[in-house]
Design an enzyme around this catalytic site. Structure first.
Site, mmCIF file in Angstrom:
data_model
loop_
_atom_site.group_PDB
_atom_site.id
_atom_site.type_symbol
_atom_site.label_atom_id
_atom_site.label_comp_id
_atom_site.label_asym_id
_atom_site.label_seq_id
_atom_site.Cartn_x
_atom_site.Cartn_y
_atom_site.Cartn_z
ATOM 1 C CD GLU A 93 10.236 32.852 24.602
ATOM 2 O OE1 GLU A 93 9.484 33.774 24.285
ATOM 3 O OE2 GLU A 93 10.441 32.532 25.787
ATOM 4 C CB CYS A 106 20.393 30.798 27.294
ATOM 5 S SG CYS A 106 19.328 29.768 28.301
ATOM 6 C CB CYS A 113 10.064 21.541 30.618
ATOM 7 S SG CYS A 113 11.250 20.630 31.644
ATOM 8 C CB CYS A 117 10.809 22.491 38.522
ATOM 9 S SG CYS A 117 12.018 21.223 38.087
ATOM 10 C CB CYS A 120 10.399 26.111 36.411
ATOM 11 S SG CYS A 120 11.027 26.457 34.754
ATOM 12 N N GLY A 162 13.092 23.311 28.558
ATOM 13 C CA GLY A 162 13.244 21.866 28.421
ATOM 14 C C GLY A 162 14.326 21.271 29.295
ATOM 15 C CG LEU A 217 21.615 20.439 44.684
ATOM 16 C CD1 LEU A 217 21.505 19.042 44.109
ATOM 17 C CD2 LEU A 217 22.925 20.616 45.438
ATOM 18 C CG ASN A 218 17.033 24.591 41.960
ATOM 19 O OD1 ASN A 218 17.952 25.394 41.843
ATOM 20 N ND2 ASN A 218 16.304 24.190 40.941
ATOM 21 C CG ASN A 292 14.217 35.534 37.679
ATOM 22 O OD1 ASN A 292 14.744 36.586 38.030
ATOM 23 N ND2 ASN A 292 14.876 34.573 37.058
ATOM 24 C CB CYS A 335 16.628 31.590 35.306
ATOM 25 S SG CYS A 335 18.338 32.001 35.058
#
Ligand code: SAH
Length: 344
Positions: A93, A106, A113, A117, A120, A162, A217-218, A292, A335
Site C-alpha cells: 500500500e 508515503c 516488516c 515494533c 505497529c 517496511g 524514536l518513540n 492510532n 501510520c
C-alpha cells in the site's frame, strides 16, 4: 524469443552498459529513461526520437514494468490509499496525503516488516519479502499517472510498510531514480526516509545518497524503547543519536524524530523533558504521532491534554514539535496501519 528484462530494474549505468553490449551508443540511455520517467511512456514504440529499428530491437528484449492498482480508497480527509498488486500476488500500500498546495506520497519498502515494533500493525505478520527497486519506484509512477496534475506530487516519504534501511541497496537505487535528472526528478529536499534506527545503515545512507533523515524514536529511555522496539536491544538510543550527529546535514536542514505517543507508556512530561535533553546536541524537529488504535491492541492513545502538555514541554525547550494527527484513519491508511493483505 528473448527473456524481457525490466528497464526499470536498471540503474542508468546498467542501461548504458547493456546498450553498449548491443552496440548502442550510451547517449540513448538518457533518452530512453527520460521517455519513461519524465513522460510516463510504457512502450518503446512511443519513443519517437529513436530509430524504428532500435525501437523494435528494444521492444523484443526489454519491458517497462508498472504496478497494477487493485484498489483506491479515499478518506474523508482527502488522503487516498492505493493498494498495489505485485507480480507474485503480494500486495503493498501507498498513501497519498493532501498538504496545502501539493501532495505527499508515503511509500512502502518491504512486504511486511521484520522490526517487530510492539505497537505497529504493519509489522504483525513479520517480513514477507523485500521490494525490488522497480517496485518501489513504480508506486510513485503509478500514483503520479493517476493524478490529474502529476506535478502536484512533490514530496515522497519512505514511511509506509517496511523498514527501508533493512532493504538498503534497493531503497538506495530507488532513491537515485526518484531524485535523478533522468529519473523522476524529485528534489532531494523533498524525499524523506524514516528508520527504526539501523545505525550502520544510517551511516551508509549519509555517504551514498542525499535524502532527509527521519528516525522513529518513540521513547526517551532505553528500557521503554527496548519494550516497544526490539531493534533497540541492538542499537540503543545513544548509538542512534551518535549516528544522527555524524549524518551529513546540509545547512538549515534538520533531522526529524517521530515519537508515537502512547498513554501511560511514554507520554509523561518527564519523558518530554528527557527527550528535549537527548536531542539537544542535534538540529532536530519532532513529529508527535498520537497512537492510532486498532482492534486487538492493548495500547491507548493519550488524552488530548497529555498530548498538548507533552508538546508544550518541547516547545518550551525551543523545539518545533508538530502533533501529527494521522490522516486516513477511516480507511486504515494511518501510520502503522498499512497491511500486506487486503483486510477491508
Ligand atoms: N520502519 C520505518 C518506516 C515506517 S514509518 C520506521 O520505523 O521509521 C511509520 C511510522 O509510524 C513510525 O514512526 C512508527 O513509529 C509509526 N507508527 C507505527 N504504528 C503506529 C500507530 N499504531 N500509531 C501511530 N504511529 C504508528
Amino acid at each position: 524469443m528473448f527473456v524481457h528484462q525490466d528497464v526499470k530494474s536498471f540503474t542508468e549505468e546498467n542501461l548504458v552498459h547493456w546498450l553498449g553490449q548491443h552496440g548502442v551508443v550510451p547517449y540513448r540511455a538518457g533518452q530512453i529513461l527520460r521517455w519513461i520517467y519524465h513522460r510516463g511512456v510504457y512502450s518503446f514504440s512511443d519513443m519517437t526520437d529513436l530509430s524504428k529499428d532500435l525501437r523494435s530491437f528494444l521492444s523484443e528484449r526489454l519491458a517497462i514494468s508498472r504496478l497494477e492498482i487493485e484498489q483506491v480508497q479515499t478518506s474523508k480527509d482527502g488522503s487516498r490509499k492505493y493498494l498495489f498488486r505485485l507480480k507474485d500476488g503480494q500486495h503493498i500500500e501507498s498513501v497519498l496525503i493532501p498538504e496545502p498546495g501539493h501532495w505527499t506520497l508515503c511509500i512502502s519498502s518491504q512486504v511486511g516488516c521484520g522490526m517487530g515494533c510492539k505497537f505497529c500493525l504493519s509489522g504483525r505478520g513479520g517480513l514477507v519479502r523485500n521490494l525490488e527497486p522497480a517496485e518501489i519506484v513504480n508506486q510513485v509512477c503509478g500514483v503520479r499517472d493517476d493524478l490529474q496534475d502529476p506535478s502536484s506530487l512533490t514530496n515522497i516519504v519512505f514511511m509506509g510498510m517496511g523498514e527501508p534501511l533493512a532493504n538498503y541497496s534497493s531503497v538506495v537505487q530507488a532513491v537515485r531514480t526518484i531524485t535523478g535528472n533522468n529519473g523522476l526528478q524529485f528534489s532531494s529536499r523533498r524525499v524523506t526516509l524514516s528508520t527504526a534506527g539501523l545505525v550502520p545503515r544510517i551511516d551508509d545512507l549519509g555517504q551514498d545518497v542525499r535524502v532527509n533523515l527521519a528516525v522513529s524514536l518513540n521513547a526517551s529511555d532505553n528500557d521503554t524503547r527496548n519494550e516497544l522496539m526490539p531493534i533497540n536491544l541492538t542499537y540503543t538510543i545513544e548509538m542512534i543519536l551518535s549516528a544522527c550527529r555524524r549524518f551529513p546535514l546540509p545547512s538549515r536542514r534538520t533531522i526529524m524524530f517521530e515519537y508515537v505517543l502512547i498513554a501511560g507508556v511514554n507520554d509523561t512530561p518527564t519523558d518530554a523533558e528527557r527527550l528535549a535533553k537527548l536531542l539537544r546536541p542535534l538540529r532536530a524537529k519532532i513529529n508527535l504521532i498520537p497512537f492510532n488504535q486498532y482492534e486487538g491492541t492493548e495500547f491507548k492513545r493519550p488524552e488530548e491534554g497529555a498530548i498538548l502538555a507533552f508538546q508544550k514541554v518541547l516547545s518550551d525547550h525551543h523545539y518545533t514539535a508538530v502533533i501529527r494527527h494521522s490522516k486516513g484513519g477511516d480507511i486504515n491508511a494511518a501510520c502503522g496501519q498499512l497491511r500486506a493483505v487486503m483486510d477491508n
